[in-house]
Design a protein around this motif. Structure first.
Motif, PDB file in Angstrom:
ATOM      1  N   PHE A   1       0.798  -1.231   0.000  1.00 46.41           N
ATOM      2  CA  PHE A   1       0.000   0.000   0.000  1.00 46.41           C
ATOM      3  C   PHE A   1       0.827   1.276   0.000  1.00 46.41           C
ATOM      4  O   PHE A   1       0.282   2.349  -0.253  1.00 46.41           O
ATOM      5  CB  PHE A   1      -0.941   0.017   1.211  1.00 46.41           C
ATOM      6  N   GLY A   2       2.123   1.183   0.291  1.00 47.57           N
ATOM      7  CA  GLY A   2       2.966   2.376   0.344  1.00 47.57           C
ATOM      8  C   GLY A   2       3.180   2.847   1.770  1.00 47.57           C
ATOM      9  O   GLY A   2       2.309   2.704   2.634  1.00 47.57           O
ATOM     10  N   GLY A   3       4.371   3.439   2.015  1.00 52.52           N
ATOM     11  CA  GLY A   3       4.726   3.851   3.363  1.00 52.52           C
ATOM     12  C   GLY A   3       3.821   4.909   3.944  1.00 52.52           C
ATOM     13  O   GLY A   3       3.392   4.819   5.097  1.00 52.52           O
ATOM     14  N   ARG A   4       3.517   5.935   3.144  1.00 48.52           N
ATOM     15  CA  ARG A   4       2.639   7.002   3.632  1.00 48.52           C
ATOM     16  C   ARG A   4       1.247   6.465   3.915  1.00 48.52           C
ATOM     17  O   ARG A   4       0.676   6.707   4.991  1.00 48.52           O
ATOM     18  CB  ARG A   4       2.549   8.121   2.602  1.00 48.52           C
ATOM     19  N   ASN A   5       0.682   5.750   2.972  1.00 44.77           N
ATOM     20  CA  ASN A   5      -0.691   5.262   3.118  1.00 44.77           C
ATOM     21  C   ASN A   5      -0.836   4.354   4.340  1.00 44.77           C
ATOM     22  O   ASN A   5      -1.796   4.468   5.101  1.00 44.77           O
ATOM     23  CB  ASN A   5      -1.116   4.503   1.859  1.00 44.77           C
ATOM     24  N   TRP A   6       0.146   3.474   4.519  1.00 44.39           N
ATOM     25  CA  TRP A   6       0.031   2.548   5.648  1.00 44.39           C
ATOM     26  C   TRP A   6       0.288   3.254   6.980  1.00 44.39           C
ATOM     27  O   TRP A   6      -0.309   2.904   7.998  1.00 44.39           O
ATOM     28  CB  TRP A   6       0.979   1.360   5.490  1.00 44.39           C
ATOM     29  N   THR A   7       1.176   4.248   6.989  1.00 39.58           N
ATOM     30  CA  THR A   7       1.423   4.989   8.227  1.00 39.58           C
ATOM     31  C   THR A   7       0.176   5.726   8.680  1.00 39.58           C
ATOM     32  O   THR A   7      -0.105   5.811   9.885  1.00 39.58           O
ATOM     33  CB  THR A   7       2.597   5.975   8.051  1.00 39.58           C
ATOM     34  N   VAL A   8      -0.583   6.272   7.741  1.00 43.19           N
ATOM     35  CA  VAL A   8      -1.845   6.934   8.098  1.00 43.19           C
ATOM     36  C   VAL A   8      -2.780   5.940   8.787  1.00 43.19           C
ATOM     37  O   VAL A   8      -3.351   6.218   9.849  1.00 43.19           O
ATOM     38  CB  VAL A   8      -2.526   7.532   6.851  1.00 43.19           C
ATOM     39  N   PHE A   9      -2.931   4.768   8.181  1.00 45.76           N
ATOM     40  CA  PHE A   9      -3.803   3.749   8.789  1.00 45.76           C
ATOM     41  C   PHE A   9      -3.261   3.284  10.136  1.00 45.76           C
ATOM     42  O   PHE A   9      -3.995   3.185  11.131  1.00 45.76           O
ATOM     43  CB  PHE A   9      -3.950   2.552   7.848  1.00 45.76           C
ATOM     44  N   ALA A  10      -1.955   2.959  10.174  1.00 45.56           N
ATOM     45  CA  ALA A  10      -1.359   2.415  11.392  1.00 45.56           C
ATOM     46  C   ALA A  10      -1.433   3.408  12.543  1.00 45.56           C
ATOM     47  O   ALA A  10      -1.524   3.007  13.710  1.00 45.56           O
ATOM     48  CB  ALA A  10       0.090   2.023  11.127  1.00 45.56           C
ATOM     49  N   SER A  11      -1.390   4.704  12.234  1.00 49.39           N
ATOM     50  CA  SER A  11      -1.534   5.725  13.280  1.00 49.39           C
ATOM     51  C   SER A  11      -2.976   5.827  13.746  1.00 49.39           C
ATOM     52  O   SER A  11      -3.264   5.846  14.946  1.00 49.39           O
ATOM     53  CB  SER A  11      -1.056   7.079  12.759  1.00 49.39           C
ATOM     54  N   ALA A  12      -3.908   5.890  12.796  1.00 53.81           N
ATOM     55  CA  ALA A  12      -5.322   6.086  13.146  1.00 53.81           C
ATOM     56  C   ALA A  12      -5.880   4.911  13.944  1.00 53.81           C
ATOM     57  O   ALA A  12      -6.687   5.097  14.874  1.00 53.81           O
ATOM     58  CB  ALA A  12      -6.150   6.307  11.880  1.00 53.81           C
ATOM     59  N   VAL A  13      -5.460   3.689  13.646  1.00 55.66           N
ATOM     60  CA  VAL A  13      -6.025   2.511  14.312  1.00 55.66           C
ATOM     61  C   VAL A  13      -5.626   2.455  15.785  1.00 55.66           C
ATOM     62  O   VAL A  13      -6.250   1.731  16.577  1.00 55.66           O
ATOM     63  CB  VAL A  13      -5.602   1.229  13.560  1.00 55.66           C
ATOM     64  N   LEU A  14      -4.619   3.227  16.181  1.00 53.59           N
ATOM     65  CA  LEU A  14      -4.230   3.283  17.592  1.00 53.59           C
ATOM     66  C   LEU A  14      -5.326   3.870  18.472  1.00 53.59           C
ATOM     67  O   LEU A  14      -5.309   3.700  19.701  1.00 53.59           O
ATOM     68  CB  LEU A  14      -2.949   4.106  17.753  1.00 53.59           C
ATOM     69  N   LEU A  15      -6.282   4.562  17.848  1.00 57.10           N
ATOM     70  CA  LEU A  15      -7.397   5.097  18.626  1.00 57.10           C
ATOM     71  C   LEU A  15      -8.197   3.982  19.303  1.00 57.10           C
ATOM     72  O   LEU A  15      -8.767   4.188  20.380  1.00 57.10           O
ATOM     73  CB  LEU A  15      -8.328   5.924  17.727  1.00 57.10           C
ATOM     74  N   VAL A  16      -8.241   2.807  18.698  1.00 56.76           N
ATOM     75  CA  VAL A  16      -9.042   1.707  19.260  1.00 56.76           C
ATOM     76  C   VAL A  16      -8.527   1.277  20.626  1.00 56.76           C
ATOM     77  O   VAL A  16      -9.276   1.312  21.620  1.00 56.76           O
ATOM     78  CB  VAL A  16      -9.094   0.519  18.276  1.00 56.76           C
ATOM     79  N   PRO A  17      -7.258   0.862  20.771  1.00 53.91           N
ATOM     80  CA  PRO A  17      -6.791   0.460  22.109  1.00 53.91           C
ATOM     81  C   PRO A  17      -6.757   1.598  23.112  1.00 53.91           C
ATOM     82  O   PRO A  17      -7.010   1.385  24.303  1.00 53.91           O
ATOM     83  CB  PRO A  17      -5.386  -0.096  21.848  1.00 53.91           C
ATOM     84  N   ALA A  18      -6.448   2.822  22.634  1.00 52.92           N
ATOM     85  CA  ALA A  18      -6.389   3.952  23.560  1.00 52.92           C
ATOM     86  C   ALA A  18      -7.778   4.277  24.112  1.00 52.92           C
ATOM     87  O   ALA A  18      -7.941   4.527  25.315  1.00 52.92           O
ATOM     88  CB  ALA A  18      -5.786   5.171  22.869  1.00 52.92           C
ATOM     89  N   LEU A  19      -8.790   4.279  23.244  1.00 51.77           N
ATOM     90  CA  LEU A  19     -10.160   4.557  23.704  1.00 51.77           C
ATOM     91  C   LEU A  19     -10.679   3.465  24.634  1.00 51.77           C
ATOM     92  O   LEU A  19     -11.306   3.752  25.667  1.00 51.77           O
ATOM     93  CB  LEU A  19     -11.093   4.701  22.494  1.00 51.77           C
ATOM     94  N   LEU A  20     -10.413   2.207  24.292  1.00 52.92           N
ATOM     95  CA  LEU A  20     -10.873   1.108  25.138  1.00 52.92           C
ATOM     96  C   LEU A  20     -10.213   1.164  26.513  1.00 52.92           C
ATOM     97  O   LEU A  20     -10.877   0.941  27.543  1.00 52.92           O
ATOM     98  CB  LEU A  20     -10.571  -0.229  24.463  1.00 52.92           C
ATOM     99  N   ALA A  21      -8.924   1.458  26.551  1.00 55.32           N
ATOM    100  CA  ALA A  21      -8.240   1.572  27.843  1.00 55.32           C
ATOM    101  C   ALA A  21      -8.819   2.732  28.648  1.00 55.32           C
ATOM    102  O   ALA A  21      -9.055   2.605  29.857  1.00 55.32           O
ATOM    103  CB  ALA A  21      -6.740   1.777  27.626  1.00 55.32           C
ATOM    104  N   PHE A  22      -9.071   3.851  27.994  1.00 52.12           N
ATOM    105  CA  PHE A  22      -9.632   5.022  28.672  1.00 52.12           C
ATOM    106  C   PHE A  22     -10.994   4.703  29.295  1.00 52.12           C
ATOM    107  O   PHE A  22     -11.296   5.107  30.422  1.00 52.12           O
ATOM    108  CB  PHE A  22      -9.766   6.175  27.674  1.00 52.12           C
ATOM    109  N   VAL A  23     -11.824   3.957  28.588  1.00 50.84           N
ATOM    110  CA  VAL A  23     -13.188   3.672  29.042  1.00 50.84           C
ATOM    111  C   VAL A  23     -13.219   2.641  30.162  1.00 50.84           C
ATOM    112  O   VAL A  23     -13.959   2.782  31.144  1.00 50.84           O
ATOM    113  CB  VAL A  23     -14.055   3.207  27.849  1.00 50.84           C
TER     114      VAL A  23
END
Length: 460
Positions: A96-118
């Motif tokens: 998918f390319g370095g930029r494209n995958w970095t965008v996804f890999a960064s955004a998906v971190l919201l899932v564990p962070a939000l679950l831990a927060f809740v």
């Protein structure tokens, strides 16, 4: 250089080995992508290692009274998932390319962070819920593989040790920063507010994803031809280096996750006391990683790796002595030294990957092979081997935490058995490094790997 905006900022014709191209255009692009890669990987490591901090808060006072064995299990799960996901993450960059995958890999971190927060402050939450949430945090550890595979493509071979060291070291710092954040929360708000740790990362994750989308680039050179992973897996050096990386990175991430719990179990430290020391080792180990890469660029990855393992064995012997003597100060000092040495070894061991591939390319040229094809294959195999070694090395962190969990079982448990096992593994790594890479007559990747790849610009 050409770009195809429709594909999402693709740069075609990327050739950092052309010195004129590198000085005129490539260096600026590579360093910008490196800086943003470090940011994304740093936050990923913080989210990945967040549970090494959150378990320090878990006590009957907030309705989460887990046993030491259950707490070690909570830090094992994200380590394991992060290791398993590293291979697909490494492959995803080439697809998918370095930029494209970095965008996804960064955004998906919201899932564990939000679950831990809740959930982390909900009294009575069962262990299995936290194990599931911890598993989602593994995506932060997988960030490392995609980031390293991407960055190795941006830099010429003779600068890859430094670049990979900076990229990995900046990411590794996430372990120290999240632990320092935990200390700050405990010191200011007390040890009953673990959700504050997770809350800090929510806006940072969004910022990282946006910056990656706006400022990073995809390069055509990162694309792997079909079979690159299979070629890398067929190389014996991939598995030799993976074995060594278990000892270096496995030590860094395993100790980073376990240090606070070890202090609690070994010396009865309070959460504040444990958090006051846990960040020091990961901080120094992260800073030393680029130095390990730089020393490997100068003296060769094999030499630096050998000395790193010899020193790790001595440092672990110091941990055994400090543990038996019950000396808290000596124990923390020896653990900090081990972190620094694991960082140096991380940088030098990763340098072995492109150096060993380049040495094999040199052998192909000597036997009559075509230079450009040989070095193109070396780059292709290096990117895939980085993914394999990163995944296998992270499994070392799992093994370390499982060893601690077994060693501290029971009311009289101690870390002696675990440290003795680690000492034996470092001895094996010393023997392997010497036998494969430094023994007279079989010297591979000792010094800076040569670069005979054809260049349209002036020769270095």
């Amino acid at each position: 250089m050409k770009t195809r905006p429709a594909a999402g900022r693709w740069i075609e014709g990327w050739n950092p080995e052309d010195e004129q191209y590198w000085e005129r255009t490539g260096k600026r692009i590579a360093r910008r992508n490196l800086a943003l890669s470090v940011l994304s990987e740093h936050i990923g490591f913080s989210v990945w290692s967040m549970w090494s901090v959150l378990v320090l808060f878990m006590s009957p006072e907030i309705g989460l009274g887990f046993t030491p064995g259950e707490k070690f299990l909570l830090v094992v799960v994200p380590t394991l998932v992060g290791a398993v996901l590293r291979l697909p993450y490494s492959w995803a960059v080439t697809r998918f390319g370095g930029r494209n995958w970095t965008v996804f890999a960064s955004a998906v971190l919201l899932v564990p962070a939000l679950l831990a927060f809740v959930f982390v402050q909900r009294p009575g939450t069962p262990l299995w819920v936290f194990l599931v949430i911890g598993a989602t945090a593994g995506v932060g550890g997988a960030n490392f593989a995609s980031s390293m595979t991407n960055i190795t493509t941006f830099f010429p071979q003779n600068r890859q040790g430094w670049a990979l060291g900076v990229n990995a070291g900046g990411g590794n710092l996430g372990v120290a920063v999240v632990q320092l954040l935990g200390l700050l929360v405990i010191a200011t708000a007390g040890d009953t507010h673990p959700s504050y740790v997770a809350a800090v990362y929510l806006p940072l994750i969004v910022l990282s994803a946006l910056l990656a989308a706006l400022k990073m680039d995809n390069v055509d050179a990162v694309r792997a031809r079909p079979g690159a992973l299979r070629e890398a897996a067929a190389s014996r050096h991939t598995w030799f280096i993976s074995f060594l990386y278990i000892g270096t990175f496995g030590s860094f991430i395993g100790y980073g996750f376990a240090f606070g719990l070890v202090l609690q179990n070994e010396f009865g430290s309070t959460p504040l006391e444990a958090a006051s020391y846990t960040f020091i080792g990961p901080l120094l180990g992260s800073v030393s990683r680029p130095l390990g890469g730089k020393l490997a660029d100068r003296w060769g990855g094999a030499r630096v790796t050998l000395w790193a393992f010899l020193a790790l064995a001595l440092g672990t012997a110091g941990l055994l002595l400090a543990s038996r003597a019950g000396s808290f100060g000596a124990f923390v000092a020896a653990f900090t030294l081990v972190f620094v040495l694991s960082g140096l070894g991380n940088g030098s061991t990763y340098k072995l990957i492109p150096a060993a591939a380049a040495a094999e390319a040199e052998a192909t040229i000597t036997s009559g092979g075509e230079a450009r094809q040989a070095f193109a294959r070396a780059r292709r195999i290096s990117g895939a081997a980085i993914g394999i070694a990163g995944a296998v090395g992270a499994l070392g962190g799992v093994a370390i935490n499982l060893a601690f969990r077994a060693s501290y079982q029971g009311p009289q448990g101690s870390g002696t058995t675990a440290f003795a096992c680690f000492l034996g593994y470092y001895a094996l790594c010393v023997l392997l490094t010497w036998a494969v890479y430094l023994r007279p007559g079989r010297r591979v990747a000792q010094g800076p790997a040569p670069s005979r790849e054809p260049r349209p610009a002036r020769a270095r």
